[in-house]
Design an enzyme around this catalytic site. Structure first.
Site, mmCIF file in Angstrom:
data_model
loop_
_atom_site.group_PDB
_atom_site.id
_atom_site.type_symbol
_atom_site.label_atom_id
_atom_site.label_comp_id
_atom_site.label_asym_id
_atom_site.label_seq_id
_atom_site.Cartn_x
_atom_site.Cartn_y
_atom_site.Cartn_z
ATOM 1 N N HIS A 54 0.823 -1.213 0.000
ATOM 2 C CA HIS A 54 0.000 0.000 0.000
ATOM 3 C C HIS A 54 0.858 1.265 0.000
ATOM 4 C CE1 HIS A 54 0.513 -0.054 4.478
ATOM 5 N NE2 HIS A 54 0.471 1.241 4.306
ATOM 6 N N ASP A 97 -0.237 -7.625 1.547
ATOM 7 C CA ASP A 97 0.260 -6.250 1.556
ATOM 8 C C ASP A 97 1.785 -6.269 1.692
ATOM 9 O OD1 ASP A 97 0.460 -3.537 1.658
ATOM 10 O OD2 ASP A 97 -0.398 -3.300 3.668
ATOM 11 N N SER A 178 3.940 2.272 8.502
ATOM 12 C CA SER A 178 3.668 1.288 7.468
ATOM 13 C C SER A 178 4.933 0.853 6.755
ATOM 14 C CB SER A 178 2.691 1.858 6.443
ATOM 15 O OG SER A 178 1.392 1.864 6.967
#
Length: 230
Positions: A54, A97, A178
């Site tokens: 992402h 992901d 992230s």
């Protein structure tokens, strides 16, 4: 049994502390063409960095290595040659992901830049085992990301408990900034994927991590097919 799915509780950089200088030399800052940090990542070979799929939404163009403080100029800045996003990735809620960034050239390994090992295909974490998450992410909700690398302890929770808290979890996840690594026993076992509505102070929802051990074959295939221009 925690060998199929395991999940981490607590927050990513919340209540963390500054990482000691010259520790975690595998940490990478994934940045855009404005030189802004958009995601964490970690160096697994001299020319590949693992991050979250992402993170591609922020259009990363290069990675910075060997730099605990993002405002310090003593680092290696390397252009991304190719972004390998897992073919089954659609969005964070559906899993997969993970992204493998191929660098334009091999980085120089030294006292500031080192690779980190990935786990074997089968890893066994104990419930309540303490691991770490590192990154330059927010230290609390609605606060800007930090310039200095931070690290925080997180603990393994039972997958059944995690499923009750997160209904409809994707497969191959581990319950951070992230893209950064989840570190257990010196291995990078997970990639920070998502938390609860980007809320850092939640008490009751674990962070979710992509389980790297499930993608070992995928990573190996890409690394081995690396072609050099020289």
């Amino acid at each position: 049994e925690l060998n199929k799915l395991f999940f981490m509780a607590l927050n990513d950089i919340i209540n963390g502390e500054k990482a000691p200088e010259n520790s975690m030399q595998y940490m990478a800052s994934v940045q855009n063409n404005m030189g802004q940090h958009v995601c964490g990542g970690f160096l697994i070979t001299q020319d590949f960095v693992v991050s979250a799929a992402h993170c591609n939404d922020s259009t990363p163009t290069h990675v910075v290595l060997g730099n605990h403080n993002l405002k310090n100029g003593n680092h290696q800045k390397i252009k991304i040659k190719k972004k390998n996003i897992h073919e089954n990735y659609q969005n964070v809620g559906q899993g997969n992901d993970i992204m493998l960034l191929e660098l334009l050239y091999k980085v120089q390994l030294n006292e500031r830049v080192q690779t980190i090992q990935l786990p074997p295909a089968e890893i066994h974490l104990e419930e309540n085992q303490v691991c770490q998450v590192a990154g330059w992410g927010k230290t609390e909700t609605d606060v800007k990301s930090v310039d200095e690398l931070r690290v925080v302890d997180v603990s393994v929770i039972n997958p059944r408990v995690c499923e009750e808290l997160w209904h409809g979890l994707p497969a191959n996840v581990i319950c951070g900034d992230s893209g950064g690594p989840l570190l257990c026993d010196g291995l990078a076992v997970g990639v920070v994927s998502f938390n609860y509505e980007k809320n850092c102070s939640y008490p009751n929802k674990p962070n979710i991590y992509t389980d790297i051990s499930k993608y070992h074959q995928w990573i190996d295939g890409i690394v081995k097919s690396r072609k050099y221009d020289e």
